[in-house]
Design a protein around this motif. Structure first.
Motif: not given
Length: 69
Positions: A7, A2-5, A45, A65-68
């Motif tokens: 941020r 699954s794709e990260d939600p 969220p 962003t979806r990057d961590r």
């Protein structure tokens, strides 16, 4: 997988303290002591309200962003 939600991100250097974000999505945004936007630590969220707040920001200081880090 699954794709990260997404941020929320606020570019505080761009923020002009208009308060539109906190008025539009008060469960996500607040104002810090200097009046600039801040993300609430207990923010839910990303939802339609946060997307509205980002689109209404007069200086486009709110992004996602979806990057961590």
């Amino acid at each position: 997988m699954s794709e990260d939600p997404p941020r929320l991100l606020i570019d505080r250097a761009l923020c002009i303290s208009s308060g539109i974000c906190a008025a539009t999505a008060p469960t996500h945004f607040t104002r810090s002591a200097d009046g600039r936007a801040a993300i609430r630590p207990d923010a839910p969220p990303v939802d339609a309200h946060t997307e509205d707040a980002a689109s209404l920001c007069p200086v486009e200081a709110i992004t996602f962003t979806r990057d961590r880090d």
